[in-house]
Design a protein around this motif. Structure first.
Motif, PDB file in Angstrom:
ATOM      1  N   MET A 262      45.549 -32.378  92.304  1.00 14.66           N
ATOM      2  CA  MET A 262      46.173 -31.119  92.721  1.00 14.66           C
ATOM      3  C   MET A 262      47.659 -31.153  92.346  1.00 14.66           C
ATOM      4  O   MET A 262      48.379 -32.030  92.790  1.00 14.66           O
ATOM      5  N   VAL A 263      48.056 -30.225  91.519  1.00 15.11           N
ATOM      6  CA  VAL A 263      49.451 -30.150  91.088  1.00 15.11           C
ATOM      7  C   VAL A 263      50.208 -29.214  92.023  1.00 15.11           C
ATOM      8  O   VAL A 263      49.705 -28.145  92.373  1.00 15.11           O
ATOM      9  N   THR A 264      51.383 -29.631  92.464  1.00 14.05           N
ATOM     10  CA  THR A 264      52.213 -28.744  93.283  1.00 14.05           C
ATOM     11  C   THR A 264      53.554 -28.541  92.599  1.00 14.05           C
ATOM     12  O   THR A 264      54.107 -29.460  91.996  1.00 14.05           O
ATOM     13  N   ARG A 265      54.049 -27.345  92.688  1.00 14.37           N
ATOM     14  CA  ARG A 265      55.365 -27.047  92.114  1.00 14.37           C
ATOM     15  C   ARG A 265      55.992 -25.876  92.849  1.00 14.37           C
ATOM     16  O   ARG A 265      55.305 -25.150  93.586  1.00 14.37           O
ATOM     17  N   PHE A 266      57.293 -25.697  92.649  1.00 18.54           N
ATOM     18  CA  PHE A 266      58.026 -24.615  93.306  1.00 18.54           C
ATOM     19  C   PHE A 266      58.390 -23.554  92.272  1.00 18.54           C
ATOM     20  O   PHE A 266      58.762 -23.880  91.147  1.00 18.54           O
ATOM     21  N   LEU A 267      58.231 -22.304  92.648  1.00 25.87           N
ATOM     22  CA  LEU A 267      58.618 -21.199  91.771  1.00 25.87           C
ATOM     23  C   LEU A 267      59.634 -20.309  92.473  1.00 25.87           C
ATOM     24  O   LEU A 267      59.488 -20.026  93.668  1.00 25.87           O
ATOM     25  N   GLU A 268      60.643 -19.898  91.733  1.00 29.65           N
ATOM     26  CA  GLU A 268      61.606 -18.932  92.265  1.00 29.65           C
ATOM     27  C   GLU A 268      61.007 -17.527  92.174  1.00 29.65           C
ATOM     28  O   GLU A 268      60.153 -17.256  91.330  1.00 29.65           O
ATOM     29  N   ARG A 269      61.494 -16.654  93.052  1.00 26.04           N
ATOM     30  CA  ARG A 269      61.019 -15.260  93.044  1.00 26.04           C
ATOM     31  C   ARG A 269      61.205 -14.613  91.660  1.00 26.04           C
ATOM     32  O   ARG A 269      60.361 -13.853  91.192  1.00 26.04           O
ATOM     33  N   SER A 270      62.327 -14.940  91.023  1.00 29.71           N
ATOM     34  CA  SER A 270      62.611 -14.337  89.709  1.00 29.71           C
ATOM     35  C   SER A 270      61.557 -14.755  88.679  1.00 29.71           C
ATOM     36  O   SER A 270      61.177 -13.965  87.806  1.00 29.71           O
TER      37      SER A 270
END
Lengths: 63, 220
Positions: free
Chosen positions: A1-9
């Motif tokens: 399972m890959v986890t990452r953070f994304l900005e709203r933009s």
């Protein structure tokens, strides 16, 4: 399972790209999603999961 | 990566394990965290633009969409599904997959959980016409299913596909047993939610079957 953070933009950019692939601008996609005229299943699913505003109850507008 | 939504991420891990059992081996999900929630989507769907899981190696024409938006409650005691979508898609000529049936859930929408059948119905058109209403496609109707608290789950959806023989090839032999167990766990979680939402009714019901329930100080 890959986890990452994304900005709203980054998400808005992704939505804009998907909208463009269906011939819409981001603003057109947003307008259809919030006023209940977004009928295209792929875009509905995309908005449902990724947008910051709820997907409105849809009604046919092209009949 | 540390997360503000550990319960939601745990749900994603358990979902991946279940999908791995039910679908083709090595089914993976990605967890995408944003400022207020997480999304659980098929692996690499952002990069590759393929937002589907393969159902079975031998059934390349059938694709499954399973996506969730979740967030932990600020109390840290439970998590919420904010929206979800799952559906069976069919790629008839190796072209763009088209939906056969989709289940949408949007917490703030009414009805919050509903099914879209991507079929056509001449009878439906006739009926609208008789009522003086414009024609509507069946796929544009929102068939309500269970409300926010008892909406269909992905487990029920997969069991439906199996029962109706829409999909006949599955992963491990015990996936159905896992689905039934996960469904039971879900119902317990939802029962807890109902009790929190309706504490007085819950207490009354428990008293009616012999339990002793004492209201906490300050209960209104």
């Amino acid at each position: 399972m890959v986890t990452r953070f994304l900005e709203r933009s980054e998400i808005d950019q992704m939505l804009a790209q998907a909208a463009a692939e269906h011939g819409y601008s981001f603003d057109e996609l947003r307008r259809m999603a919030v006023n209940g005229t977004l009928l295209e299943p792929d875009l509905r699913d995309l908005w449902l999961i990724w947008a910051s505003e709820p997907l409105a109850f849809s009604v046919d507008s092209d009949d | 990566m540390t997360t503000s939504h550990p319960l939601s991420v745990a749900f994603a891990a358990e979902l991946q394990e279940f999908l791995n059992a039910a679908l083709v081996p090595d089914t993976h999900v990605d967890v995408i965290e944003t400022d207020d929630s997480i999304r659980v989507v098929p692996h690499d769907s952002l990069a590759m633009g393929k937002r589907f899981f393969a159902v079975a190696d031998t059934h390349a024409h059938q694709l499954l969409r399973v996506e969730y938006k979740l967030a932990d409650d600020p109390s840290g005691r439970f998590f919420r599904v904010l929206s979800s979508t799952f559906g069976l898609y069919v790629s008839v000529t190796k072209g763009v997959p088209v939906p056969l049936v989709r289940v949408e859930y949007e917490r703030s929408q009414t009805p919050s959980a509903h099914v879209h059948f991507h079929t056509s119905s001449a009878l439906l058109g006739w009926d609208y016409g008789r009522a003086g209403e414009p024609f509507r496609r069946e796929q544009s109707l929102h068939f309500p299913v269970g409300g926010a608290r008892f909406r269909p789950t992905i487990e029920e959806f997969l069991l439906f596909l199996d029962r109706e023989r829409l999909v006949d090839t599955w992963g491990t032999s015990d996936w159905k047993a896992r689905a039934v167990t996960r469904q039971a766990d879900y119902e317990v979680r939802q029962a807890r939610g109902v009790a929190r939402r309706h504490p007085r009714t819950t207490a009354e019901e428990l008293r009616s079957i012999g339990w002793t329930v004492v209201e906490p100080p300050g209960a209104s």
